[in-house]
Design an enzyme around this catalytic site. Structure first.
Site, mmCIF file in Angstrom:
data_model
loop_
_atom_site.group_PDB
_atom_site.id
_atom_site.type_symbol
_atom_site.label_atom_id
_atom_site.label_comp_id
_atom_site.label_asym_id
_atom_site.label_seq_id
_atom_site.Cartn_x
_atom_site.Cartn_y
_atom_site.Cartn_z
ATOM 1 N N HIS A 135 4.372 -3.536 0.286
ATOM 2 C CA HIS A 135 4.278 -2.165 -0.222
ATOM 3 C C HIS A 135 2.840 -1.808 -0.592
ATOM 4 O O HIS A 135 2.381 -0.706 -0.329
ATOM 5 C CB HIS A 135 5.197 -2.032 -1.437
ATOM 6 C CG HIS A 135 5.338 -0.628 -1.931
ATOM 7 N ND1 HIS A 135 6.189 0.279 -1.349
ATOM 8 C CD2 HIS A 135 4.747 0.012 -2.954
ATOM 9 C CE1 HIS A 135 6.108 1.422 -1.998
ATOM 10 N NE2 HIS A 135 5.245 1.301 -2.981
ATOM 11 N N HIS A 155 10.467 6.750 -1.189
ATOM 12 C CA HIS A 155 11.095 6.105 -2.338
ATOM 13 C C HIS A 155 12.512 5.696 -1.937
ATOM 14 O O HIS A 155 13.479 5.974 -2.644
ATOM 15 C CB HIS A 155 11.078 7.014 -3.572
ATOM 16 C CG HIS A 155 10.438 6.346 -4.751
ATOM 17 N ND1 HIS A 155 10.869 6.533 -6.040
ATOM 18 C CD2 HIS A 155 9.401 5.474 -4.835
ATOM 19 C CE1 HIS A 155 10.118 5.808 -6.851
ATOM 20 N NE2 HIS A 155 9.222 5.167 -6.151
ATOM 21 N N ASP A 172 -3.598 7.183 -10.460
ATOM 22 C CA ASP A 172 -2.300 7.110 -11.121
ATOM 23 C C ASP A 172 -1.808 5.672 -11.118
ATOM 24 O O ASP A 172 -2.227 4.850 -10.306
ATOM 25 C CB ASP A 172 -1.294 8.035 -10.450
ATOM 26 C CG ASP A 172 -0.586 7.370 -9.287
ATOM 27 O OD1 ASP A 172 -1.265 7.061 -8.302
ATOM 28 O OD2 ASP A 172 0.627 7.149 -9.375
ATOM 29 N N ASP A 197 -0.296 11.351 -7.195
ATOM 30 C CA ASP A 197 -1.289 11.060 -6.160
ATOM 31 C C ASP A 197 -2.123 12.294 -5.825
ATOM 32 O O ASP A 197 -3.261 12.181 -5.379
ATOM 33 C CB ASP A 197 -0.602 10.577 -4.872
ATOM 34 C CG ASP A 197 -0.276 9.087 -4.930
ATOM 35 O OD1 ASP A 197 -0.960 8.375 -5.678
ATOM 36 O OD2 ASP A 197 0.654 8.652 -4.238
#
Lengths: 236, 741
Positions: free
Chosen positions: B47, B93, B266, B115
């Site tokens: 990921h 997601h 973030d 983002d």
């Protein structure tokens, strides 16, 4: 005219209201943070849509305790014009400036789409630019928009001409099918007895430019500009 | 508190291979501590590291005249002119949404919004591309209900309108739904911010919500396939708080208007770990953090837990030394924590302290830049020939083409999605000129006369049948949807959803699909500005269709060019740009009416596609095009029907005749590419033909708009239906399917 737009943490339609007032109507519109304690020199206050304080606990339930609300109450008592849109309407009901409450939509789902509302009373500072019975095409955007009041309050609202907008068909009929959220008597917007405080669930600022599909919401703001000067504390 | 001793079991539980562990030891020159092992494990997860996809992604074109920032930052940036920039990116997601649909989708929305504003842009629009299994299954209805409610609940409250997207259905998504969220923001070109830790000695701030134990190893979870125990993973899904995020947006944007900020990022996947070491990596610096200073909402958290938590609504930022006060005052106004947790250092190390005790000390370069990269074996699956085989002689011709049309209109992938998007605030910010339900969303760009179009597309079935062609079509269709809306395609962001990359056939699908996308991006001059790869979309060894989702951004030279699919009046001429061939492979028709996922997807000639797009755009810009609609799922017949019924308040019929020979089902429902349906006044036909001639694009006059019936005749068939019947099939289908059970 000088508008003041109250911004709570979580409000999100304040910039849209400001855009329409300034860019479309050429008025002045200031943003007022919710910690403000004095409201001076405004001809009209707007409580915009959004999720004030996250709408946690219950829509508008925390916002009514924001420091600015004391000043908003005084402003209303002094006869100043206050327009509550969507979440702003919910806050005004929680604050007791308007009667009744807004419950969860009967569909139990958030609804964002254009609806039609019929103007029930043009003798208010918010609707002078409308024709009696005129049908406006405006969007709604809410999860808790089902207007509710006890039978006695409802009777009084109807008797005293405080119901200003009802959900209707494009042809102006207040049918069940035209009622998007289960509001009592198809009520979409009401005012107080003195007619200086108005709350409605539809978003007039989203129907103010033909590019976006409708201009009928402009009538509300134009009405305020037209009649606001006479009624506002600043000009009285 | 003592950390556990590292054992083989602990290494395996962290999803690190023996070789990767050896590499860790080589980088550190010693065995890792427990905290360090955790940090390597998340940073080297698929990921976060893109270790299996990197070699392929590098083949995508990423630069172009309008691209200000390509892949590698928090989001891509495109120049819009007039000093404005579009910041946009799509992210998946999928895994969290399968485990806990409401929060999984909600935090997907929250993550992608961060983002965007982390780059200095105000987020102004969201789009979602969703994939579910068939709605006959109660579990799929539950997943879809939860995902839609999560997007609605979070997106509406955070105050970013969800203006469009798409929803498709297929069996393969039953055990693995896809939730891909795209966010667009607008920023001043000269006030863009980057995730870089610069200025030795500058304070590192932690801002936003407090840290809890939620989401620990979320990134690792997203890098595994599912089995029967996946439900137990629910605690690795985070819980979103849109109100907190709304405050975070406003506070960060306010801070960005001062001169206090140096860099910002973030805390998404792998939380504090990923944000701090990536910022140091981009800045060419080191960073030192004391976990004891991190605001927490749970007691007794270990440094390991603090570093790996994926609690939502948090950001890491580097401020100018001496400007601490400015940061603290702004965040205090929004009731958000803003705490100095560390400093930018010159030693190139990521040092994590717990008070005075050093818990981790890792060379940033080793952790980020030297992360493992794999060229995994790729092998064309043995079954590929079999699924591509289609002999149309064995497909019976439809008895009643009208009935087929109604069935296709009611097919959930094609049916009207109003019941979904009416739950999203799609009007906030007063930019939505063309909202959900059209080919693309069109937003005005305030302060200019221009507009932005956005479309998301990705037909997994095509990619399954031929990954390379499917990859091309994903890009081409997205471009077509942007063009039919009046915009010039400019750049894409993509989200690549695939199965387990350690399986050679999955890797082959991936490599081929990326190859096809790269070819199409080059041909259509739409570079890739960023995106996301989601592997391991498998449950019990069953992979999804390889599903690359393309988010295409286009620019309307003038907002008046905005064009929609619906007819605008009676008596207009209906024409088709492009060519209809006898192609049925991979079509919705074969799937719905014959239960077949078979054949080769429609052929695509990228040069021809480019010419069709140029022709259509030139015609729209000339001002005479009344409606434009891409022919895609369900083919020409469905496109014609949608143009009759797309406006609920104004139905307009059509009368067309198709003169081609060949199978009626192929003519009507084949999904041949590079075809656009236009309507215009008869007087303007000559102008269109002149433009088309110049671009070498065939124009076929099909018929006229008007009346209240859908009348379509061919050599061997007639469809004659009231438009109201089409509308009922199309608009009524999804609400009915969702209500069952």
């Amino acid at each position: 005219m000088r508008f003041g737009i109250i911004v709570f943490p979580g409000s999100n339609c304040e910039l849209d209201c400001q855009w329409v007032l300034e860019k479309v109507l050429g008025q002045q519109a200031d943003l007022i943070w919710h910690t403000e304690k004095e409201l001076k020199d405004y001809d009209c206050l707007i409580l915009p849509g959004g999720f004030a304080h996250g709408d946690y606990l219950r829509t508008g339930a925390i916002a009514r305790f924001s420091p600015v609300m004391k000043a908003v109450e005084r402003y209303a008592e002094d006869g100043g014009l206050i327009l509550g849109i969507c979440n702003g309407f919910q806050v005004l009901c929680e604050a007791g400036l308007l009667p009744g409450a807004l419950l969860r939509n009967t569909s139990l789902a958030f609804i964002c789409r254009h609806v039609h509302v019929r103007v029930e009373n043009t003798a208010t500072p918010f609707t002078t630019a409308c024709r009696p019975g005129q049908v406006l095409r405006v969007p709604i955007n809410h999860n808790e928009g089902r207007y509710y009041a006890d039978p006695e309050t409802l009777r009084q609202l109807n008797e005293k001409g405080q119901v200003i907008f009802r959900y209707a068909t494009a042809g102006g009929e207040t049918t069940d099918g035209a009622n998007p959220n289960g509001s009592l008597d198809n009520i979409a917007g009401i005012c107080n007895e003195r007619r200086n405080v108005l709350g409605l669930m539809p978003h007039p600022e989203r129907a103010a430019e033909s590019l976006l599909g409708s201009t009928s919401g402009l009538l509300l703001f134009e009405s305020i500009v037209r009649s606001g000067r006479a009624a506002s504390p600043m000009f009285r | 508190m003592n950390e556990p001793t590292i054992t083989q079991e602990i290494i395996a539980a962290h999803n690190l291979t023996r070789e990767e562990h050896d590499q860790v030891v080589a980088i550190l020159g010693r065995e890792p501590t427990y905290t360090e092992l955790g940090i390597f494990s998340v940073m080297w997860s698929e990921h976060c590291s893109y270790k299996s996809s990197k070699v392929h992604l590098q083949t995508l074109p990423t630069s172009g005249a309008a691209v200000l920032q390509g892949p590698g930052e928090n989001a891509g940036v495109v120049d819009l002119g007039d000093g404005l920039a579009a910041v946009f990116k799509v992210e998946s997601h999928n895994h969290p949404s399968f485990i806990e649909p409401y929060q999984g989708a909600a935090t997907g929305v929250g993550g992608i919004i961060r983002d965007i504003f982390t780059m200095g842009a105000r987020p102004i629009a969201l789009l979602d591309s969703l994939r579910f299994g068939p709605l006959a299954d109660a579990r799929n209805r539950y997943l879809m209900g939860g995902v839609v409610a999560g997007i609605s609940g979070y997106g509406n409250a955070v105050g970013v309108p969800t203006v469009g997207g798409e929803v498709c259905f297929a069996e393969c998504y039953s055990g693995n739904p896809l939730v891909n969220v795209l966010c667009l923001g607008i920023a001043p070109v000269d006030k863009l911010f980057y995730g870089r830790a610069g200025g030795i000695g500058n304070p590192v701030f932690y801002v936003g919500a407090k840290t809890g134990r939620d989401g620990i190893h979320g990134a690792t979870m997203a890098s595994e396939t599912f089995d029967e125990k996946s439900e137990e993973r629910r605690p690795t899904v985070q819980v979103g708080d849109p109100f907190r995020e709304k405050l975070l947006i406003e506070a960060c944007l306010e801070l960005m208007r001062t001169d206090a900020l140096v860099g910002i990022q973030d805390m998404g996947a792998a939380g504090l770990t990923c944000s701090s070491c990536e910022m140091a990596s981009r800045g060419g610096t080191g960073v030192e953090i004391d976990v004891r200073l991190v605001p927490r909402r749970e007691e007794g958290m270990t440094p390991y837990e603090v570093m790996l938590s994926e609690s939502q609504e948090r950001m890491l930022l580097v401020a100018r030394e001496g400007a601490e006060r400015i940061v603290q005052e702004i965040f205090a106004r929004y009731d958000l924590d803003a705490v100095v947790v560390g400093r930018v250092t010159a030693d190139g190390l990521m040092r994590v302290r717990d008070g005075t005790r050093v818990m981790a000390e890792i060379p940033v370069k080793g952790l980020v830049a030297n992360a493992p990269v794999y060229r995994r074996p790729a092998l064309r699956p043995a079954w590929q020939d079999e699924v591509q085989y289609l002999d149309l002689h064995h497909i019976p011709l439809p008895r009643d083409c009208g009935e087929v049309l109604l069935r296709l209109l009611a097919s959930p992938t094609i049916a009207c999605k109003a019941t979904v998007w009416e739950r999203y605030d799609h009007m906030l910010f007063l930019n939505t000129v063309v909202g959900p339900g059209a080919d693309a969303v069109v937003l005005r760009l305030k302060g200019t006369e221009r507009g932005i179009a956005l479309a998301m597309d990705g037909n997994g079935r095509y990619v399954f049948l031929d990954p390379r062609v499917g990859g091309m079509i994903a890009v081409a269709e997205a471009a077509r949807n942007v063009v039919t809306s009046g915009a010039e395609p400019v750049a894409i962001t993509n989200c690549l959803n695939f199965g387990d990359p350690t399986r050679p056939e999955i890797m082959w699908q991936f490599a081929e699909a990326v190859r096809g996308m790269a070819e199409a991006c080059r041909a259509l001059q739409t570079p890739v500005t960023g995106g996301n790869v989601s592997f391991y979309n498998e449950t019990m060894g069953q992979a999804i269709f390889p599903t690359p989702i393309v988010g295409m951004l286009g620019i309307l030279a003038h907002i008046d060019h905005a064009t929609t699919p619906g007819w605008k009046g009676a008596g207009d001429v209906v024409v088709l740009l492009g060519q209809t061939r006898e192609e049925l492979g991979g079509s919705e028709y074969l799937k719905v009416c014959h239960g077949l996922i078979q054949g080769r997807p429609p052929t695509i000639d990228l040069d021809f596609e480019r010419r069709v797009l140029q022709c259509c755009l030139e015609a729209i810009r000339a001002g005479f095009v009344r409606s434009a609609h891409d022919c895609s799922d369900g083919g020409l017949a469905v496109a014609l029907a949608e143009s009759c019924i797309s406006d609920p308040e104004r139905h307009i019929g059509v009368e067309v005749s198709l003169s081609e020979t060949g199978r009626p089902d192929a003519l009507l429902f084949g999904e041949g590419q590079s075809r656009i349906l236009l309507s215009l006044r008869e007087a303007d036909l000559g102008r269109l033909e002149a433009i088309a001639l110049r671009h070498g694009v065939p124009v076929t006059i099909l018929g006229r708009t008007g009346g209240s019936r859908f009348l379509c005749t061919g050599r061997t068939f007639t469809i004659n239906l009231p438009v109201a019947a089409l509308d009922q099939a199309w608009r009524g289908s999804l609400p009915t399917l969702l209500r069952q059970g």
